[in-house]
Design a protein around this motif. Structure first.
Motif, PDB file in Angstrom:
ATOM      1  N   GLU A 188      45.265  87.892   7.335  1.00 28.87           N
ATOM      2  CA  GLU A 188      45.718  89.255   7.029  1.00 28.87           C
ATOM      3  C   GLU A 188      46.038  89.422   5.546  1.00 28.87           C
ATOM      4  O   GLU A 188      47.070  89.959   5.152  1.00 28.87           O
ATOM      5  N   GLY A 189      45.116  88.897   4.712  1.00 28.53           N
ATOM      6  CA  GLY A 189      45.217  89.051   3.259  1.00 28.53           C
ATOM      7  C   GLY A 189      46.049  88.008   2.550  1.00 28.53           C
ATOM      8  O   GLY A 189      46.056  87.934   1.317  1.00 28.53           O
ATOM      9  N   GLU A 190      46.746  87.178   3.295  1.00 31.10           N
ATOM     10  CA  GLU A 190      47.591  86.131   2.698  1.00 31.10           C
ATOM     11  C   GLU A 190      46.945  84.759   2.873  1.00 31.10           C
ATOM     12  O   GLU A 190      45.896  84.641   3.505  1.00 31.10           O
ATOM     13  N   ALA A 191      47.585  83.734   2.314  1.00 28.63           N
ATOM     14  CA  ALA A 191      47.046  82.378   2.405  1.00 28.63           C
ATOM     15  C   ALA A 191      46.873  81.956   3.862  1.00 28.63           C
ATOM     16  O   ALA A 191      47.676  82.313   4.728  1.00 28.63           O
ATOM     17  N   TYR A 192      45.800  81.193   4.103  1.00 30.65           N
ATOM     18  CA  TYR A 192      45.518  80.728   5.461  1.00 30.65           C
ATOM     19  C   TYR A 192      46.472  79.590   5.814  1.00 30.65           C
ATOM     20  O   TYR A 192      46.537  78.569   5.132  1.00 30.65           O
ATOM     21  N   ALA A 193      47.196  79.785   6.923  1.00 32.57           N
ATOM     22  CA  ALA A 193      48.109  78.726   7.378  1.00 32.57           C
ATOM     23  C   ALA A 193      48.242  78.804   8.885  1.00 32.57           C
ATOM     24  O   ALA A 193      48.605  79.849   9.444  1.00 32.57           O
ATOM     25  N   SER A 194      47.911  77.692   9.523  1.00 36.41           N
ATOM     26  CA  SER A 194      48.075  77.595  10.981  1.00 36.41           C
ATOM     27  C   SER A 194      48.824  76.299  11.263  1.00 36.41           C
ATOM     28  O   SER A 194      49.281  75.617  10.350  1.00 36.41           O
ATOM     29  N   GLY A 195      48.919  75.933  12.511  1.00 45.05           N
ATOM     30  CA  GLY A 195      49.604  74.681  12.837  1.00 45.05           C
ATOM     31  C   GLY A 195      48.772  73.470  12.490  1.00 45.05           C
ATOM     32  O   GLY A 195      49.277  72.338  12.515  1.00 45.05           O
ATOM     33  N   HIS A 196      47.455  73.690  12.137  1.00 41.11           N
ATOM     34  CA  HIS A 196      46.574  72.549  11.871  1.00 41.11           C
ATOM     35  C   HIS A 196      45.972  72.561  10.465  1.00 41.11           C
ATOM     36  O   HIS A 196      45.696  71.501   9.902  1.00 41.11           O
ATOM     37  N   VAL A 197      45.784  73.743   9.913  1.00 41.10           N
ATOM     38  CA  VAL A 197      45.115  73.853   8.606  1.00 41.10           C
ATOM     39  C   VAL A 197      45.940  74.762   7.695  1.00 41.10           C
ATOM     40  O   VAL A 197      46.400  75.818   8.120  1.00 41.10           O
ATOM     41  N   GLU A 198      46.100  74.323   6.431  1.00 44.48           N
ATOM     42  CA  GLU A 198      46.779  75.140   5.430  1.00 44.48           C
ATOM     43  C   GLU A 198      45.938  75.188   4.165  1.00 44.48           C
ATOM     44  O   GLU A 198      45.498  74.158   3.667  1.00 44.48           O
ATOM     45  N   LEU A 199      45.703  76.406   3.665  1.00 40.42           N
ATOM     46  CA  LEU A 199      44.893  76.602   2.462  1.00 40.42           C
ATOM     47  C   LEU A 199      45.622  77.564   1.520  1.00 40.42           C
ATOM     48  O   LEU A 199      46.342  78.446   1.963  1.00 40.42           O
ATOM     49  N   ASP A 200      45.421  77.347   0.237  1.00 43.15           N
ATOM     50  CA  ASP A 200      45.967  78.299  -0.732  1.00 43.15           C
ATOM     51  C   ASP A 200      45.208  79.626  -0.604  1.00 43.15           C
ATOM     52  O   ASP A 200      44.099  79.688  -0.062  1.00 43.15           O
ATOM     53  N   LYS A 201      45.806  80.660  -1.142  1.00 43.75           N
ATOM     54  CA  LYS A 201      45.223  81.992  -0.967  1.00 43.75           C
ATOM     55  C   LYS A 201      43.799  82.081  -1.520  1.00 43.75           C
ATOM     56  O   LYS A 201      42.945  82.726  -0.902  1.00 43.75           O
ATOM     57  N   ASP A 202      43.512  81.457  -2.630  1.00 44.05           N
ATOM     58  CA  ASP A 202      42.179  81.498  -3.233  1.00 44.05           C
ATOM     59  C   ASP A 202      41.431  80.180  -3.123  1.00 44.05           C
ATOM     60  O   ASP A 202      40.456  79.957  -3.858  1.00 44.05           O
ATOM     61  N   GLU A 203      41.908  79.310  -2.263  1.00 46.12           N
ATOM     62  CA  GLU A 203      41.254  78.008  -2.107  1.00 46.12           C
ATOM     63  C   GLU A 203      39.935  78.166  -1.371  1.00 46.12           C
ATOM     64  O   GLU A 203      39.839  78.839  -0.320  1.00 46.12           O
TER      65      GLU A 203
END
Length: 208
Positions: A188-203
């Motif tokens: 939803e426009g913000e950095a990707y973060a779940s319980g398994h994967v985390e990414l920076d907003k522009d990664e």
């Protein structure tokens, strides 16, 4: 005696003349009736002939009518739209890993990032997995795919299926869109973060 004979002769002669006159009258009357009947028959014949002449014949044969109906039916039959194949990635049910699948799309379809992602989403939907796409944006050589936070791959899936979703979308974009060199995922426009994967907003998740 002679007088009586003369009277009888005159009387008989009068009867004969009367009979002759009656016979002639009947003959003339019968002739008139015949002429009248004949005249009526001729009149009917003439009228019938006029009516027959007034009728316009149908020159169209049964075969021509059938051909016309057949051509009309052929013209009304809608043409089948031309299609083309698009090679994308979906999920393999047994291994839960990405696999290539071929989908058929209208030939006139414009192959954009949004269109490619929608086809991947449909393939996963066929496997009973609903992916929530928030938006798909093309920025130069980057495609940014933003997910909804309350749908897969953010919730209700294990880490293996989550990676399969991310891999399938990114590889489908890189393989089918020449302008796409990098794929970025967000929530939803913000950095990707779940319980398994985390990414920076522009990664960048995948590139070529």
């Amino acid at each position: 005696m002679k007088k009586n004979i003369k009277k009888n002769i005159k009387k008989n002669f009068s009867y004969m003349i009367l009979c002759i006159l009656l016979t002639m009258s009947l003959t003339v009357f019968s002739g008139c009736k015949k002429d009248e009947t004949k005249t009526k028959e001729e009149t009917v014949t003439e009228d019938t002939g006029k009516e027959a002449d007034d009728i316009t014949p149908d020159d169209t044969s049964d075969e021509e009518k059938e051909d016309t109906e057949s051509n009309s039916t052929t013209e009304e039959t809608p043409s089948v739209p031309e299609t083309k194949d698009l090679l994308i990635y979906g999920i393999q049910n047994e291994t839960l890993q990405s696999e290539q699948v071929t989908v058929t799309v209208p030939k006139a379809s414009e192959i954009t990032a949004e269109f490619i992602v929608s086809q991947v989403v449909d393939v996963f939907a066929d496997n009973s997995l609903e992916i929530g796409i928030d938006s798909v944006t093309e920025e130069g050589d980057k495609v940014i795919v933003s997910f909804m936070k309350d749908k897969a791959p953010l919730v209700n899936v294990g880490s293996g299926v989550e990676i399969t979703v991310l891999d399938s979308i990114s590889m489908s974009l890189l393989d089918n869109l020449d302008t796409c060199k990098n794929v970025i995922f967000r929530v939803e426009g913000e950095a990707y973060a779940s319980g398994h994967v985390e990414l920076d907003k522009d990664e960048v998740y995948k590139w070529k």
